[in-house]
Scaffold this active site. Structure first.
Site, short mmCIF file in Angstrom:
data_model
loop_
_atom_site.label_atom_id
_atom_site.label_comp_id
_atom_site.label_asym_id
_atom_site.label_seq_id
_atom_site.Cartn_x
_atom_site.Cartn_y
_atom_site.Cartn_z
N GLU A 67 0.81 -1.22 0.00
CA GLU A 67 0.00 0.00 0.00
C GLU A 67 0.84 1.26 0.00
OE1 GLU A 67 -2.62 -3.26 1.71
OE2 GLU A 67 -0.56 -2.57 2.09
N PHE A 98 -12.11 -7.41 13.57
CA PHE A 98 -10.97 -7.87 12.78
C PHE A 98 -10.61 -6.83 11.72
CE2 PHE A 98 -9.39 -10.26 9.00
CZ PHE A 98 -8.18 -10.65 9.54
N GLN A 99 -9.33 -6.48 11.66
CA GLN A 99 -8.78 -5.50 10.73
C GLN A 99 -9.45 -4.13 10.86
OE1 GLN A 99 -8.53 -7.20 6.72
NE2 GLN A 99 -6.48 -7.95 7.20
N LYS A 151 -17.98 -0.98 5.24
CA LYS A 151 -18.29 -2.05 4.30
C LYS A 151 -19.79 -2.13 4.01
CE LYS A 151 -17.31 -6.92 3.33
NZ LYS A 151 -16.66 -8.16 3.80
N MET A 189 23.92 9.23 3.39
CA MET A 189 23.86 10.50 4.09
C MET A 189 24.12 10.31 5.58
SD MET A 189 23.60 13.71 3.52
CE MET A 189 22.57 14.28 2.18
#
Length: 615
Positions: free
Chosen positions: A74, A136-137, A186, A502
């Site tokens: 993602e 969940f999630q 959802k 760096m």
């Protein structure tokens, strides 16, 4: 809702059917979402499906107007949306599911927020009745991203989807551009609703001021013509506002020197005689010193970032400040403005041109002759440059410089963060806006490859080179597989010095050469002595495994041949592993927390400006 940044105002999103209202029709919330994306003109979405966003992926399969690019992480989707937005001038779109899918978007959302990139992130959320139950999630992505979005929405009713999408695209692309999050439950995606377009848009608290105040413009024009040592300090807002043509007119009209920040490279031609280069921690000596010695700084779409100012209380001590920005919150935030101007950079600069012309017509013209004598002396005495390694190995600066010189006209360059980013800023010539994409404010390692992917997806006719470090490359190189499978033939230069370059430079300069955890190509000898000297990972093999054409270059004698070979291959992604000298450093440099007066032109080389500049 507050307005937050420097940049352009764009027309409100309109339906693509010639402005006609569509007849109401029964659809699911998910179908309504995809139809809404089509109507606002979104043609590319970067994302990964998962449980809560899955209802949206079914109608997406049937869309002939929205292309979905299935990324591998993602974070890649978010940076790709940024690259797409910066290359096209449109709103970038990314999509993810709830929980970890959404939280993986946090870094690119923060990046877009810092750099004022117009982006809409769409996330699935657990069903509305499950919100707050630790389902969940489940993650409170609206709460998590509140400080790093321009605005965000939680949608729990299917009927709200068209209005919210229209508002999200409008907010993201107008005023100071920025990221907007749309989190959709959802059950809202699954419910039946009526779709019609366009929706009613009512945003009473959102009214970006684009037209500057005439009195402030007149005051600024007077200061410009009265000044003896003016500097135009140009930030990324000038590019966001599509104001580069106006900037060139203003600069040539006034005759003042121009400095362009890291985010503004390409807004004013690098090869223009009035361009002093980039200011800041690793800026050109002439650009940094001009700001320090100036008696007037005209800041256009810039925010007096700490990387430009150095130690703030010692920055430009003798300068009056004209600060023009579309985001009123930026004006006076770091440096008080003598003339504050709130407005879109394009309108501000256009009005300034007229006001300066009026001053000239009344006989008021700035005399910057002595100023230019000083500027040219600094420019000639302390030019940008680098040494070739004594051992015959590749110089990273030369690699990047030659990539820029051999690249096709109009090539877009992206960069990761670190030494290679600064060298790409210094040694590639940028003459047009939108040809340099990088992570300026957040400094996000791993930005280059997915941003290049998004830029190439949005501008398929342009060559796109990602200049990356071996540290950055190992964060997001999985998107090479995405590029290979989706016919997105980017080119990647891995500037491979075997270290976090760096950080290693700072360890060399400030930590007595104690290289704690910055070596990338091998493990500690006492843990795995066999690993020393091996390539772990082997970037050529890794890139080939992901469907790319890969080459390794270790000798200056092969440099041009390898770059030209990379430029000639356009049917798949190309990765070139450039093995470069590990001790090369970025100069000039202002050490963190010190004054810009303490700039070092090179190691142990402190510029001598004489005594006549301060009179």
């Amino acid at each position: 809702m507050t307005e937050q940044a420097t940049g352009a105002h764009h027309p409100q999103p309109r339906p693509r059917s010639g402005g006609q209202h569509s007849a109401p029709e029964q659809v699911t919330g998910a179908q309504s979402l995809i139809r809404s994306l089509e109507e606002v003109g979104a043609d590319t979405v970067f994302g990964i499906p998962g449980g809560c966003i899955l209802p949206a992926y079914d109608p997406l399969m049937d869309s002939t107007r929205v292309r979905h690019v299935l990324v591998r992480h993602e974070q890649g989707a978010g940076h790709a949306a940024e690259g797409y937005a910066l290359a096209t001038g449109k709103v970038g779109v990314c999509m993810a599911t709830s929980g970890p899918g959404a939280t993986n978007l946090v870094t690119p959302i923060a990046d877009a927020h810092m750099d004022s990139v117009p982006m809409v992130a769409i996330t699935g959320q657990v069903a509305s009745k499950a919100i707050g139950t630790d389902a969940f999630q489940e993650a409170d992505i609206v709460g998590i991203t509140m400080p790093i979005t321009k605005h965000n929405f939680l949608v729990t009713k299917a009927d709200d989807i068209p209005r919210v999408i229209a508002q999200a695209f409008h907010i993201a692309s107008t005023g100071r551009p920025g990221p907007v999050l749309v989190d959709i439950a959802k059950d809202a995606l699954q419910a039946k609703t009526t779709f019609s377009w366009p929706p009613a848009m009512d945003l009473p608290g959102y009214r970006p001021v684009t037209k500057p105040h005439a009195k402030q413009i007149r005051e600024a024009a007077k200061l410009i013509t009265q000044a003896r040592r003016p500097v135009l300090y140009v930030g990324g807002g000038v590019i966001k506002a599509k104001a580069t043509a106006e900037l060139k007119v203003l600069a040539e009209l006034t005759g003042a020197p121009v400095t362009t920040t890291l985010m503004a490279l390409g807004s004013f031609p690098d090869n223009h005689p009035q361009h002093l280069g980039m200011p800041g921690m690793h800026g050109a000596v002439a650009a940094v010193t001009a700001l320090q010695k100036a008696d007037l700084i005209v800041a256009l779409g810039a925010r007096f970032d700490d990387r430009v100012t150095g130690k703030l209380d010692s920055f430009a001590p003798h300068a009056k400040i004209v600060h023009a920005d579309i985001d009123p919150a930026e004006i006076g935030k770091n440096r008080a403005a003598d003339v504050p101007i709130v407005g879109d950079a394009r309108e501000v600069i256009a009005d300034l041109v007229q006001a300066v012309q009026k001053e000239h017509s009344e006989g008021h013209q700035g005399d910057y002759g002595m100023w230019w004598n000083d500027l040219n002396r600094w420019r000639e005495t302390y030019p940008l440059g680098y040494d070739q390694p004594d051992d015959g190995s590749l110089s990273p600066q030369q690699v990047i410089e030659r990539i820029g010189q051999l690249a096709p006209e109009g090539t877009i360059f992206t960069a990761g963060v670190g030494q290679h980013q600064m060298w790409a800023a210094h040694y590639i010539e940028y003459d047009k806006p939108g040809t340099w994409l990088n992570s300026g404010g957040a400094g996000t390692m791993g930005y280059a490859v997915p941003a290049a992917m998004g830029a190439k997806a949005g501008a398929p006719d342009k060559a796109v080179w990602a200049i990356d470090g071996d540290g950055c490359f190992q964060m997001t190189n999985q998107e090479l597989a995405t590029c290979a499978l989706n016919n997105i033939p980017i080119k990647v230069a891995v500037i491979n010095n075997g270290a976090l370059g760096m950080v290693r430079q700072w360890q060399t300069l400030f930590y007595n050469q104690r290289y704690s955890n910055t070596v990338l190509h091998s493990g500690p000898d006492d843990v795995n002595p066999q690993a020393r000297g091996t390539r772990v990972p082997d970037f050529v093999k890794l890139s080939e495994a992901m469907g790319c054409y890969a080459i390794r270059c270790e000798s200056p004698d092969d440099l041009d041949k390898v770059i030209e070979e990379a430029n000639s291959i356009n049917d798949r992604p190309v990765v070139v592993d450039f093995i470069v000298h590990e001790d090369a450093m970025v100069w000039p440099m202002v050490a963190a927390g010190t004054s810009n007066d303490e700039i070092m032109a090179a190691r142990d080389v402190r510029p001598d400006f004489g005594d006549n500049e301060d009179d």
